[in-house]
Structure formats: structure tokens, C-alpha cells
Design a protein around this motif. Structure first.
Motif, PDB file in Angstrom:
ATOM      1  N   UNK A 171       0.229  18.010  12.713  1.00 32.93           N
ATOM      2  CA  UNK A 171       0.434  17.648  11.397  1.00 32.93           C
ATOM      3  C   UNK A 171      -0.300  16.242  11.465  1.00 32.93           C
ATOM      4  N   UNK A 172      -1.274  16.262  10.540  1.00 30.15           N
ATOM      5  CA  UNK A 172      -2.085  15.143  10.663  1.00 30.15           C
ATOM      6  C   UNK A 172      -1.539  13.742  10.063  1.00 30.15           C
ATOM      7  N   UNK A 173      -0.484  13.037  10.817  1.00 34.83           N
ATOM      8  CA  UNK A 173      -0.070  11.959  10.318  1.00 34.83           C
ATOM      9  C   UNK A 173      -0.367  10.787  11.243  1.00 34.83           C
ATOM     10  N   UNK A 174      -0.378   9.443  10.510  1.00 33.32           N
ATOM     11  CA  UNK A 174      -0.826   8.319  11.264  1.00 33.32           C
ATOM     12  C   UNK A 174       0.536   7.253  11.234  1.00 33.32           C
ATOM     13  N   UNK A 175       0.672   6.869  12.505  1.00 29.74           N
ATOM     14  CA  UNK A 175       1.961   6.070  12.513  1.00 29.74           C
ATOM     15  C   UNK A 175       1.604   4.642  12.338  1.00 29.74           C
ATOM     16  N   UNK A 176       2.464   4.134  11.661  1.00 28.07           N
ATOM     17  CA  UNK A 176       2.225   2.469  11.128  1.00 28.07           C
ATOM     18  C   UNK A 176       3.299   1.783  11.873  1.00 28.07           C
ATOM     19  N   UNK A 177       2.891   0.492  12.307  1.00 21.91           N
ATOM     20  CA  UNK A 177       3.896  -0.400  13.046  1.00 21.91           C
ATOM     21  C   UNK A 177       3.444  -0.445  14.466  1.00 21.91           C
ATOM     22  N   UNK A 178       4.670  -1.210  15.048  1.00 24.79           N
ATOM     23  CA  UNK A 178       4.282  -1.804  16.637  1.00 24.79           C
ATOM     24  C   UNK A 178       4.410  -0.400  17.445  1.00 24.79           C
ATOM     25  N   UNK A 179       3.462  -0.359  18.184  1.00 25.36           N
ATOM     26  CA  UNK A 179       3.523   0.751  19.225  1.00 25.36           C
ATOM     27  C   UNK A 179       4.827   0.719  19.928  1.00 25.36           C
ATOM     28  N   UNK A 180       5.247   1.919  20.397  1.00 27.09           N
ATOM     29  CA  UNK A 180       6.680   2.129  21.199  1.00 27.09           C
ATOM     30  C   UNK A 180       7.804   1.928  20.272  1.00 27.09           C
ATOM     31  N   UNK A 181       7.665   1.584  19.074  1.00 29.46           N
ATOM     32  CA  UNK A 181       8.841   1.307  18.234  1.00 29.46           C
ATOM     33  C   UNK A 181       8.563   2.400  17.149  1.00 29.46           C
ATOM     34  N   UNK A 182       9.927   2.923  16.525  1.00 25.66           N
ATOM     35  CA  UNK A 182       9.821   3.525  15.487  1.00 25.66           C
ATOM     36  C   UNK A 182       9.403   2.956  14.285  1.00 25.66           C
ATOM     37  N   UNK A 183       8.438   3.667  13.510  1.00 25.96           N
ATOM     38  CA  UNK A 183       7.954   2.897  12.313  1.00 25.96           C
ATOM     39  C   UNK A 183       7.584   4.056  11.095  1.00 25.96           C
ATOM     40  N   UNK A 184       7.131   3.510  10.121  1.00 20.85           N
ATOM     41  CA  UNK A 184       6.671   4.587   8.978  1.00 20.85           C
ATOM     42  C   UNK A 184       5.446   5.167   9.375  1.00 20.85           C
ATOM     43  N   UNK A 185       5.270   6.419   8.651  1.00 25.81           N
ATOM     44  CA  UNK A 185       4.276   7.391   8.756  1.00 25.81           C
ATOM     45  C   UNK A 185       3.560   7.290   7.532  1.00 25.81           C
ATOM     46  N   UNK A 186       2.211   7.587   7.675  1.00 27.62           N
ATOM     47  CA  UNK A 186       1.195   8.000   6.324  1.00 27.62           C
ATOM     48  C   UNK A 186       0.512   9.314   6.447  1.00 27.62           C
TER      49      UNK A 186
END
Length: 67
Positions: free
Chosen positions: A32-47
Motif C-alpha cells: 500500500x503506497x503510503x509515506x511515513x512522516x516524522x522521525x525515523x524509528x518513531x511512530x508518526x503520521x502517514x500520508x
């Protein structure tokens, strides 16, 4: 790129797909083509872009007429 084409967060992505957030996250492992936003290694938002999800879903789950 139009901002209306962008989905922000798992809730919006799951709603667009008509599935639970858990299922959407599971589908990320299937490509599924999503891009993670935020700091690597930490949970963050996706777009994700609606067009990208639409294209992915058509390849991942072809309709009987497209086989």
C-alpha cells in the motif's frame, strides 16, 4: 498536486479504502503506497495520494472483468 488528493493519517486512508485502520496498516506490508512522516524509528503520521491508492488497489485486487 491538489491537496484534496492527499489523505493524512491511517484513519483517513482506512476510510477511503473502506477498511479498518488495522487492515490498512497490514496492507502497507503488501505494498500500500503510503509515506511515513516524522522521525525515523518513531511512530508518526502517514500520508497517501488517492490516485496512488486507487492504482495499487486495482493491481492488488483485480475485478473479475479485468482478468
Amino acid at each position: 498536486m491538489d491537496n484534496l488528493d492527499i489523505l493524512t493519517g491511517w484513519k483517513a486512508i482506512a476510510s477511503y479504502l473502506g477498511v479498518s485502520e488495522f487492515t490498512a496498516k497490514k496492507w502497507q506490508k503488501r505494498g500500500l503506497p503510503v509515506k511515513k512522516m516524522g522521525v525515523k524509528g518513531r511512530s508518526g503520521s502517514v500520508i497517501a495520494r488517492k490516485a496512488d491508492i486507487f492504482n495499487w488497489a486495482g493491481k492488488e485486487f483485480p475485478t473479475p472483468n479485468s482478468l
